[in-house]
Write a protein that holds these residues in place. Structure first.
Motif, mmCIF file in Angstrom:
data_model
loop_
_atom_site.group_PDB
_atom_site.id
_atom_site.type_symbol
_atom_site.label_atom_id
_atom_site.label_comp_id
_atom_site.label_asym_id
_atom_site.label_seq_id
_atom_site.Cartn_x
_atom_site.Cartn_y
_atom_site.Cartn_z
ATOM 1 N N ALA A 1 -56.499 -0.404 -19.619
ATOM 2 C CA ALA A 1 -55.714 -1.075 -18.565
ATOM 3 C C ALA A 1 -55.970 -2.594 -19.019
ATOM 4 O O ALA A 1 -56.428 -3.472 -17.952
ATOM 5 C CB ALA A 1 -56.528 -0.765 -17.476
ATOM 6 N N ASP A 2 -55.435 -2.969 -19.903
ATOM 7 C CA ASP A 2 -55.373 -4.305 -20.264
ATOM 8 C C ASP A 2 -53.763 -4.721 -20.572
ATOM 9 O O ASP A 2 -53.000 -4.371 -20.928
ATOM 10 C CB ASP A 2 -55.927 -4.708 -21.752
ATOM 11 C CG ASP A 2 -56.152 -6.309 -22.136
ATOM 12 O OD1 ASP A 2 -55.038 -6.674 -21.851
ATOM 13 O OD2 ASP A 2 -57.249 -6.444 -22.334
ATOM 14 N N ILE B 1 -53.797 5.165 -19.470
ATOM 15 C CA ILE B 1 -53.221 3.833 -19.780
ATOM 16 C C ILE B 1 -52.503 3.250 -18.538
ATOM 17 O O ILE B 1 -51.445 3.830 -17.880
ATOM 18 C CB ILE B 1 -52.241 4.291 -20.941
ATOM 19 C CG1 ILE B 1 -52.909 4.753 -22.259
ATOM 20 C CG2 ILE B 1 -51.742 2.786 -21.210
ATOM 21 C CD1 ILE B 1 -52.591 6.490 -22.253
ATOM 22 N N MET B 2 -52.884 2.325 -18.145
ATOM 23 C CA MET B 2 -52.276 1.574 -16.905
ATOM 24 C C MET B 2 -52.230 -0.012 -17.011
ATOM 25 O O MET B 2 -53.075 -0.435 -17.727
ATOM 26 C CB MET B 2 -53.211 2.124 -15.581
ATOM 27 C CG MET B 2 -54.465 1.660 -15.574
ATOM 28 S SD MET B 2 -55.533 2.303 -14.108
ATOM 29 C CE MET B 2 -54.515 1.407 -12.728
ATOM 30 N N THR B 3 -51.233 -0.372 -16.391
ATOM 31 C CA THR B 3 -50.928 -1.785 -16.256
ATOM 32 C C THR B 3 -50.995 -2.568 -17.436
ATOM 33 O O THR B 3 -51.647 -3.751 -17.657
ATOM 34 C CB THR B 3 -51.955 -2.588 -15.274
ATOM 35 O OG1 THR B 3 -53.454 -2.374 -15.746
ATOM 36 C CG2 THR B 3 -52.041 -2.023 -13.716
ATOM 37 N N LEU C 1 -49.737 4.878 -16.015
ATOM 38 C CA LEU C 1 -49.481 4.363 -14.476
ATOM 39 C C LEU C 1 -49.199 2.983 -14.499
ATOM 40 O O LEU C 1 -50.016 2.198 -14.973
ATOM 41 C CB LEU C 1 -50.753 4.607 -13.672
ATOM 42 C CG LEU C 1 -50.768 4.377 -12.363
ATOM 43 C CD1 LEU C 1 -49.808 5.190 -11.376
ATOM 44 C CD2 LEU C 1 -52.287 4.584 -11.767
ATOM 45 N N ASN C 2 -48.058 2.355 -13.763
ATOM 46 C CA ASN C 2 -47.667 1.202 -13.622
ATOM 47 C C ASN C 2 -47.687 0.298 -14.840
ATOM 48 O O ASN C 2 -48.239 -0.647 -15.058
ATOM 49 C CB ASN C 2 -48.704 0.498 -12.623
ATOM 50 C CG ASN C 2 -48.562 1.300 -11.285
ATOM 51 O OD1 ASN C 2 -47.846 1.736 -10.961
ATOM 52 N ND2 ASN C 2 -50.051 0.996 -10.722
ATOM 53 N N ASN C 3 -47.357 1.010 -15.975
ATOM 54 C CA ASN C 3 -46.901 0.293 -17.309
ATOM 55 C C ASN C 3 -45.397 -0.487 -17.257
ATOM 56 O O ASN C 3 -44.752 -0.482 -16.306
ATOM 57 C CB ASN C 3 -46.947 1.286 -18.452
ATOM 58 C CG ASN C 3 -48.469 1.623 -18.411
ATOM 59 O OD1 ASN C 3 -49.314 0.883 -18.937
ATOM 60 N ND2 ASN C 3 -48.681 2.754 -18.074
ATOM 61 N N ALA C 4 -44.817 -0.941 -18.274
ATOM 62 C CA ALA C 4 -43.605 -0.958 -18.628
ATOM 63 C C ALA C 4 -42.627 -0.230 -19.466
ATOM 64 O O ALA C 4 -41.868 -0.725 -20.115
ATOM 65 C CB ALA C 4 -43.656 -2.521 -19.450
ATOM 66 N N ASN D 1 -43.029 3.218 -13.476
ATOM 67 C CA ASN D 1 -42.351 2.376 -14.665
ATOM 68 C C ASN D 1 -40.893 2.150 -14.004
ATOM 69 O O ASN D 1 -40.103 2.989 -14.274
ATOM 70 C CB ASN D 1 -42.197 3.199 -15.915
ATOM 71 C CG ASN D 1 -43.562 3.646 -16.400
ATOM 72 O OD1 ASN D 1 -44.196 2.881 -16.950
ATOM 73 N ND2 ASN D 1 -44.017 4.884 -16.048
ATOM 74 N N PRO D 2 -40.736 0.897 -13.608
ATOM 75 C CA PRO D 2 -39.410 0.383 -13.186
ATOM 76 C C PRO D 2 -38.192 0.389 -14.049
ATOM 77 O O PRO D 2 -37.115 0.143 -13.666
ATOM 78 C CB PRO D 2 -39.720 -0.966 -12.644
ATOM 79 C CG PRO D 2 -40.869 -1.563 -13.315
ATOM 80 C CD PRO D 2 -41.766 -0.400 -13.501
#
Length: 490
Positions: A38-39, A58-60, A83-86, A109-110
């Protein structure tokens, strides 16, 4: 960040049993089987993941792409969470080596607006798939066909406006489906057949205001209410609830646009009288293969546009004479394979156009109570499907005879001597076109005479004459409380 902290705390209680030197750089290993990365600086997946790891989160991160066989060195994974990645794109073969996966989440992931067909082709052991809050606009047909063990599928918070037919066809073990917060308002057809849906929450379809066709065939529903569509009238035209476990229905009055409803092959034994109240556009009703023993007299009241009513293979033993009085334009009426012994006077006289009727498979009682039905069948044999299968069940001397082959004179009722009225005091005289019935009665002897005129069209006009003694004049006499009629079985 709050969610990150929650996951860290969740994993932390397992204890730090793995040495820091074997943990991937910038990741945290709270146990030999659980790893959290989560880095915000991470742009690619770590390559030195331990073979012991089962759960990988794997997140943020700034991770944008998942390439073919990205995780080929970790086939032992059973839980994988992004979760909440790019993420922008996931290759169709990114998870090809992860055949042991049971849980997979790709959420938040927007920039991720699609998945390639075949992305989950090797995940036959997957039981939980979460695809929430991405930017998916649609889903390819067959996307989930390989997920035969899937129990939970969530695609909440995307921008999906349409779903392909049979998308969930292979998901025989699906228990939870969440499609909320999408753009499905313009969805016209929704097929959920042959799943294991046992309950529908109130309002579950309330946002689908343009829905025209709903297919729930082959599920496990035991009850159904129009509350699943919210509290406003709905535009639904066709609804299929065949092959469920329905034992109870409530009013469908909100479905004012409904034209076709299939309720066959359920376990319905009774129906509420207001079931179709306000559903005035109804044209086709299929209630076949249930356990109905009777129908409310007014269940089809004001439904003037009905074309087909299917009541085949129930347990109907009697029907009200006015049941179909509003169905002038009915084209098909199926009453086959029930427990009907006769039909009441005028039952089939309301229909104004040529129609098709199925009456076979009932235990017809061919006696004097069948005069009306017999006359109707003889006059309208061209409208009856398979008249050769419409057979008398009783009395014994007419058993297995077709109704059309029986003469009306054979339709008689047996009366025992104990119930036979004494007609010795009555005589019949005929003169030209006049018939005189002359009965001599004692002052305190009750007697009823019925005279029936039956026209060629089948309509019957009846006149009743009674000798009713005055109680005060006959109080010392022995009175008969239930006098026999001259024609007791007409």
């Amino acid at each position: 960040m709050g969610l990150t902290l929650f996951l860290v705390l969740l994993l932390c209680h397992k204890g730090n049993t793995e040495s820091k030197t074997s943990c991937p750089y910038t990741c945290q290993c709270f146990s030999p089987v659980q790893v959290l990365c989560a880095d915000e600086q991470i742009t690619s997946l770590p390559s030195n993941l331990s073979k012991e790891v089962k759960d990988f989160i794997i997140m943020t991160t700034k991770l944008e792409y998942l390439f073919p066989h990205t995780l080929r060195e970790s086939p032992q994974l059973t839980k994988l969470v992004f979760l909440n990645n790019a993420l922008r794109s996931i290759h169709a073969q990114a998870f090809e080596n992860l055949t042991e996966l049971q849980e997979l989440e790709i959420s938040g992931n927007p920039q991720l607006d699609h998945l390639f067909l075949g992305t989950f082709s090797k995940q036959g052991n997957l039981t939980k798939l979460l695809l929430n809050f991405n930017r998916f606009k649609t889903v390819h047909p067959g996307m989930f066909d390989s997920l035969i063990q899937l129990e939970t599928l969530q695609m909440k918070g995307n921008v999906i406006s349409a779903l392909p037919t049979f998308l969930f066809m292979n998901l025989q073990n699906l228990h939870v489906l969440d499609l909320s917060e999408n753009k499905l308002e313009e969805l016209i057809k929704l097929h959920l057949e042959w799943n294991r849906i046992s309950e529908l929450a109130d309002g579950v379809f309330s946002v689908l205001t343009e829905l025209k066709v709903l297919n729930l065939r082959g599920n496990l529903l035991t009850t159904f209410s129009d509350k699943v569509f919210g509290f406003e009238s709905f535009n639904l035209k066709e609804m299929n609830l065949k092959d469920n476990k329905l034992t109870a229905l409530s009013s469908l009055g909100r479905l004012t646009s409904l034209s076709d409803i299939i309720l066959s092959s359920n376990q319905l034994s009774k129906l509420p009288e207001n079931l179709f109240t306000n559903v005035t556009l109804l044209e086709n009703v299929d209630l076949s293969e249930n356990h109905l023993t009777s129908l409310p007299q007014r269940i089809f009241s004001n439904l003037c546009g009905i074309k087909m009513i299917n009541l085949h293979k129930n347990n109907l033993s009697r029907l009200d004479a006015r049941l179909f009085e509003d169905q002038d334009f009915i084209q098909q009426l199926y009453l086959s394979d029930n427990q009907l012994e006769t039909l009441p006077l005028g039952f089939l006289d309301h229909f104004a156009i040529q129609h098709t009727v199925r009456l076979h498979g009932n235990p017809w009682k061919c006696d004097c109570h069948m005069w009306y039905l017999h006359d109707w069948v003889v006059r309208n044999s061209q409208d009856i499907e398979m008249p050769e299968r419409m057979l008398c069940e009783s009395p014994g001397f007419l058993r297995r005879r077709t109704v059309t082959s029986v003469d009306k004179d054979e339709l008689v009722c047996q009366v025992s001597k104990s119930t036979m009225p004494d007609l010795s005091s009555c005589s019949l005289q005929a003169s030209s076109d006049t018939i005189i019935i002359n009965c001599k009665v004692e002052k305190c002897s009750p007697l009823t005479v019925k005279v029936q005129f039956q026209e060629d069209g089948g309509s019957v006009e009846e006149h009743i004459f009674k000798n009713e003694p005055e109680p005060f004049q006959c109080r010392n006499k022995t009175m008969i409380e239930n006098p026999s009629e001259v024609f007791p079985d007409d």
